[in-house]
Design a protein around this motif. Structure first.
Motif, PDB file in Angstrom:
ATOM      1  N   GLY A   3       0.818  -1.212   0.000  1.00  0.00           N
ATOM      2  CA  GLY A   3       0.000   0.000   0.000  1.00  0.00           C
ATOM      3  C   GLY A   3       0.848   1.256   0.000  1.00  0.00           C
ATOM      4  O   GLY A   3       0.570   2.210  -0.734  1.00  0.00           O
ATOM      5  N   LEU A   4       1.897   1.269   0.818  1.00  0.00           N
ATOM      6  CA  LEU A   4       2.786   2.431   0.857  1.00  0.00           C
ATOM      7  C   LEU A   4       3.491   2.633  -0.478  1.00  0.00           C
ATOM      8  O   LEU A   4       3.649   3.771  -0.938  1.00  0.00           O
ATOM      9  CB  LEU A   4       3.811   2.279   1.984  1.00  0.00           C
ATOM     10  N   ALA A   5       3.908   1.545  -1.117  1.00  0.00           N
ATOM     11  CA  ALA A   5       4.576   1.657  -2.414  1.00  0.00           C
ATOM     12  C   ALA A   5       3.617   2.200  -3.478  1.00  0.00           C
ATOM     13  O   ALA A   5       3.992   3.061  -4.283  1.00  0.00           O
ATOM     14  CB  ALA A   5       5.130   0.300  -2.842  1.00  0.00           C
ATOM     15  N   ALA A   6       2.380   1.715  -3.484  1.00  0.00           N
ATOM     16  CA  ALA A   6       1.403   2.186  -4.472  1.00  0.00           C
ATOM     17  C   ALA A   6       1.094   3.668  -4.274  1.00  0.00           C
ATOM     18  O   ALA A   6       1.093   4.455  -5.233  1.00  0.00           O
ATOM     19  CB  ALA A   6       0.124   1.354  -4.388  1.00  0.00           C
ATOM     20  N   LEU A   7       0.829   4.057  -3.032  1.00  0.00           N
ATOM     21  CA  LEU A   7       0.513   5.465  -2.769  1.00  0.00           C
ATOM     22  C   LEU A   7       1.733   6.362  -2.950  1.00  0.00           C
ATOM     23  O   LEU A   7       1.607   7.502  -3.403  1.00  0.00           O
ATOM     24  CB  LEU A   7      -0.058   5.611  -1.364  1.00  0.00           C
ATOM     25  N   GLY A   8       2.907   5.849  -2.627  1.00  0.00           N
ATOM     26  CA  GLY A   8       4.134   6.617  -2.848  1.00  0.00           C
ATOM     27  C   GLY A   8       4.395   6.856  -4.327  1.00  0.00           C
ATOM     28  O   GLY A   8       4.810   7.951  -4.727  1.00  0.00           O
ATOM     29  N   THR A   9       4.129   5.853  -5.133  1.00  0.00           N
ATOM     30  CA  THR A   9       4.294   6.008  -6.580  1.00  0.00           C
ATOM     31  C   THR A   9       3.294   7.029  -7.127  1.00  0.00           C
ATOM     32  O   THR A   9       3.647   7.874  -7.955  1.00  0.00           O
ATOM     33  CB  THR A   9       4.117   4.651  -7.285  1.00  0.00           C
TER      34      THR A   9
ATOM     35  N   PHE B 110       4.473  10.456  -6.118  1.00  0.00           N
ATOM     36  CA  PHE B 110       5.620  10.856  -6.942  1.00  0.00           C
ATOM     37  C   PHE B 110       5.169  11.298  -8.334  1.00  0.00           C
ATOM     38  O   PHE B 110       5.621  12.321  -8.850  1.00  0.00           O
ATOM     39  CB  PHE B 110       6.619   9.695  -7.052  1.00  0.00           C
ATOM     40  N   ALA B 111       4.260  10.535  -8.941  1.00  0.00           N
ATOM     41  CA  ALA B 111       3.783  10.878 -10.281  1.00  0.00           C
ATOM     42  C   ALA B 111       3.034  12.208 -10.277  1.00  0.00           C
ATOM     43  O   ALA B 111       3.174  13.010 -11.198  1.00  0.00           O
ATOM     44  CB  ALA B 111       2.888   9.768 -10.819  1.00  0.00           C
ATOM     45  N   GLU B 112       2.274  12.444  -9.215  1.00  0.00           N
ATOM     46  CA  GLU B 112       1.483  13.676  -9.153  1.00  0.00           C
ATOM     47  C   GLU B 112       2.333  14.896  -8.786  1.00  0.00           C
ATOM     48  O   GLU B 112       2.204  15.946  -9.416  1.00  0.00           O
ATOM     49  CB  GLU B 112       0.358  13.509  -8.142  1.00  0.00           C
ATOM     50  N   HIS B 113       3.195  14.756  -7.786  1.00  0.00           N
ATOM     51  CA  HIS B 113       3.902  15.922  -7.260  1.00  0.00           C
ATOM     52  C   HIS B 113       5.290  16.142  -7.844  1.00  0.00           C
ATOM     53  O   HIS B 113       5.772  17.280  -7.843  1.00  0.00           O
ATOM     54  CB  HIS B 113       3.988  15.834  -5.742  1.00  0.00           C
TER      55      HIS B 113
ATOM     56  N   ALA C 278      -1.378  15.175 -13.631  1.00  0.00           N
ATOM     57  CA  ALA C 278      -2.648  15.427 -12.950  1.00  0.00           C
ATOM     58  C   ALA C 278      -3.461  14.139 -12.931  1.00  0.00           C
ATOM     59  O   ALA C 278      -3.650  13.507 -13.968  1.00  0.00           O
ATOM     60  CB  ALA C 278      -3.418  16.524 -13.676  1.00  0.00           C
ATOM     61  N   PRO C 279      -3.959  13.743 -11.759  1.00  0.00           N
ATOM     62  CA  PRO C 279      -4.782  12.531 -11.697  1.00  0.00           C
ATOM     63  C   PRO C 279      -6.219  12.837 -12.115  1.00  0.00           C
ATOM     64  O   PRO C 279      -6.736  13.921 -11.861  1.00  0.00           O
ATOM     65  CB  PRO C 279      -4.723  12.133 -10.223  1.00  0.00           C
ATOM     66  N   CYS C 280      -6.848  11.881 -12.753  1.00  0.00           N
ATOM     67  CA  CYS C 280      -8.274  12.009 -13.056  1.00  0.00           C
ATOM     68  C   CYS C 280      -9.060  11.446 -11.871  1.00  0.00           C
ATOM     69  O   CYS C 280      -8.486  10.940 -10.910  1.00  0.00           O
ATOM     70  CB  CYS C 280      -8.615  11.263 -14.346  1.00  0.00           C
TER      71      CYS C 280
ATOM     72  N   SER D 256      -7.896   9.737 -20.864  1.00  0.00           N
ATOM     73  CA  SER D 256      -6.615  10.257 -21.349  1.00  0.00           C
ATOM     74  C   SER D 256      -5.488   9.619 -20.525  1.00  0.00           C
ATOM     75  O   SER D 256      -5.130  10.111 -19.461  1.00  0.00           O
ATOM     76  CB  SER D 256      -6.599  11.781 -21.195  1.00  0.00           C
ATOM     77  N   PRO D 257      -4.925   8.513 -21.011  1.00  0.00           N
ATOM     78  CA  PRO D 257      -3.914   7.791 -20.221  1.00  0.00           C
ATOM     79  C   PRO D 257      -2.578   8.521 -20.148  1.00  0.00           C
ATOM     80  O   PRO D 257      -2.236   9.310 -21.023  1.00  0.00           O
ATOM     81  CB  PRO D 257      -3.763   6.462 -20.959  1.00  0.00           C
ATOM     82  N   ASP D 258      -1.845   8.255 -19.080  1.00  0.00           N
ATOM     83  CA  ASP D 258      -0.479   8.754 -18.910  1.00  0.00           C
ATOM     84  C   ASP D 258       0.476   7.593 -19.120  1.00  0.00           C
ATOM     85  O   ASP D 258       0.280   6.514 -18.570  1.00  0.00           O
ATOM     86  CB  ASP D 258      -0.278   9.323 -17.508  1.00  0.00           C
ATOM     87  N   TYR D 259       1.507   7.835 -19.934  1.00  0.00           N
ATOM     88  CA  TYR D 259       2.524   6.822 -20.206  1.00  0.00           C
ATOM     89  C   TYR D 259       3.843   7.305 -19.630  1.00  0.00           C
ATOM     90  O   TYR D 259       4.222   8.465 -19.800  1.00  0.00           O
ATOM     91  CB  TYR D 259       2.660   6.582 -21.711  1.00  0.00           C
ATOM     92  N   LEU D 260       4.552   6.420 -18.941  1.00  0.00           N
ATOM     93  CA  LEU D 260       5.835   6.766 -18.345  1.00  0.00           C
ATOM     94  C   LEU D 260       6.984   6.136 -19.104  1.00  0.00           C
ATOM     95  O   LEU D 260       6.886   4.989 -19.548  1.00  0.00           O
ATOM     96  CB  LEU D 260       5.887   6.292 -16.891  1.00  0.00           C
ATOM     97  N   PHE D 261       8.038   6.870 -19.218  1.00  0.00           N
ATOM     98  CA  PHE D 261       9.310   6.365 -19.728  1.00  0.00           C
ATOM     99  C   PHE D 261       9.194   5.727 -21.105  1.00  0.00           C
ATOM    100  O   PHE D 261       9.934   4.798 -21.433  1.00  0.00           O
ATOM    101  CB  PHE D 261       9.934   5.372 -18.738  1.00  0.00           C
TER     102      PHE D 261
END
Length: 171
Positions: free
Chosen positions: A23-29, A32-35, A40-42, A133-138
């Motif tokens: 849970g901490l890893a998911a919320l931390g990720t 990180f992606a947001e801040h 921006a999260p939908c 509108s998906p977000d793609y990383l890397f």
């Protein structure tokens, strides 16, 4: 105790720790992606964070309750991760335009008639990111939603394997 004289690890404690750390890893990720990456999260992204918060609480509960009751919180944790998988599938379907989003915040406001001033007054106070509108990383061809769903599946598989081992060892 095993035949070698070493004590076996308590599977309920391992699963409780898995739930807290996952849970901490998911919320931390997500944080990180947001801040840090300024994505921006939908609204559906925000929905997907809720089961991970609940999973952290379930993991803490699993670590805190007596071992004979911890098996029930482990099962609740698996249900929570299954909900996370379901939300990821729902969101991925919206991203691929298989179905519309169930969240009203994901849709553009519809305005019929009136003046420009009335139209502007009907707009939300803060703009929302469209859920399709998906977000793609890397440069990966997999959206963050799909990566989150794969992560949830991995946590579910690990939790399920540990739960099977837990229930077999208790007889």
């Amino acid at each position: 105790m095993t035949l070698t004289g070493t004590k076996q690890p308590d599977m309920t404690r391992i699963l409780g720790g898995l739930f807290v750390l996952a849970g901490l890893a998911a919320l931390g990720t997500a944080w990180f992606a947001e801040h840090r990456l300024l994505l921006a999260p939908c609204e559906l992204c925000l929905w997907e964070r809720r089961p991970w918060r609940v999973l952290i609480a379930i993991g803490v509960l699993t670590l805190a309750v007596p071992r004979r009751y911890a098996r029930y919180s482990v099962l609740a944790g698996l249900v929570c991760v299954a909900v996370s998988i379901g939300l990821a599938v729902l969101h991925a379907g919206v991203e691929h335009k298989f179905w519309p989003s169930p969240a009203p915040e994901c849709r553009a406001p519809v305005f019929h008639g009136g003046s420009f001033k009335d139209w502007m007054a009907s707009m939300p106070s803060r703009p929302n990111k469209p859920c399709d509108s998906p977000d793609y990383l890397f440069g990966l061809p997999v959206s963050m939603t799909e990566l989150g769903g794969l992560y949830a599946v991995a946590v579910f598989v690990l939790g399920s394997l540990g739960t099977v081992r837990l229930f077999r060892s208790r007889g």
